[in-house]
Write a protein that holds these residues in place. Structure first.
Motif: not given
Length: 240
Positions: A47, A53-54, A56-60, A152, A173
């Protein structure tokens, strides 16, 4: 020679395991990544290190790509989850052995390389569970199905009634991380911490205050377990 990476949702930065790591900024083709790097292991706070960082917006993709570029081939994902079962109450630690993420369409590839059968790496998962049993005094429930939602927001009571028929835990996640790790040939396993009963499983609607209180209550046990287990897992990954 392998290398361990830990992807944490909470708790990891307070452990002795991460205390002497140095902050490193990594550039990938999917974006920059800030992480903590020690000689034998790497820590990513999924995060973010500087803010939140919530889910849905994590840059996996950037996270997993950066770990691969650093030579990490054994990944351990730590996750806060909601329980879909009353017999997996608040404070339960779980090593899931499968997941459901029907909406998930993420891949490193625009071609057919993404056509793979995903899943937790069975050998690495057994190693994680074995080290946990040998070195930690925190009980670990071995097995269970994790259902990944988009977030989220929390799930509605009707959504929980639906998914509780097929899964044991709900989160936002680790299925994404597992899918991407498999594409790059990285072994991925997870330890999930039940920080709340999912909305509708408990006696009252789930609130953010309840979720935060559950996470805070579990933090000391998680830190204690990580301090005991992670150095051994680093050695296991290094010898693989």
């Amino acid at each position: 020679m392998g290398r361990l990476a830990v992807i944490g949702g909470h708790g990891i930065l307070g452990t002795a395991f991460a205390a002497d790591a140095s902050r490193v900024e990594i550039e990938t083709s999917y974006g920059p990544v800030s992480l903590l790097d020690a000689t034998d292991w790497v820590v990513i706070q999924r995060h973010g290190l500087d803010g939140f960082v919530s889910a849905p917006y994590i840059n996996h993709r950037a996270h997993v790509r950066a770990l691969a570029d650093l030579g990490c081939d054994h990944l351990l994902g730590l996750a806060s989850v909601g329980s879909l079962r009353r017999d997996l109450p608040l404070g339960t630690f779980v090593a899931p052995d499968d997941f459901i993420a029907l909406h998930l369409g993420i891949s490193f590839s625009h071609g057919d390389h993404g056509h793979q059968s995903p899943g937790f790496d069975p050998t690495w998962r057994r190693t994680v569970a074995g080290c946990w049993a040998e070195r930690s005094d925190v009980p670990l429930h071995d097995g269970g199905v994790y259902w990944q939602t988009i977030g989220p927001r929390f799930e509605t009571r009707a959504e929980i009634r639906l998914i509780a028929g097929y899964a044991d835990l709900v989160g936002m996640t680790i299925a994404t991380e597992c899918v991407l790790a498999r594409e790059l040939g990285l072994a991925y396993a997870s330890i999930c911490v039940v920080d709340n009963l999912a909305n509708g499983i408990g006696d009252a609607p789930l609130t953010m205050e309840e979720f935060r209180a559950g996470a805070a209550a579990n933090r000391a046990r998680l830190v204690r377990a990580l301090d005991a287990v992670l150095p051994a897992l680093s050695k296991e990954a290094g010898s693989a």
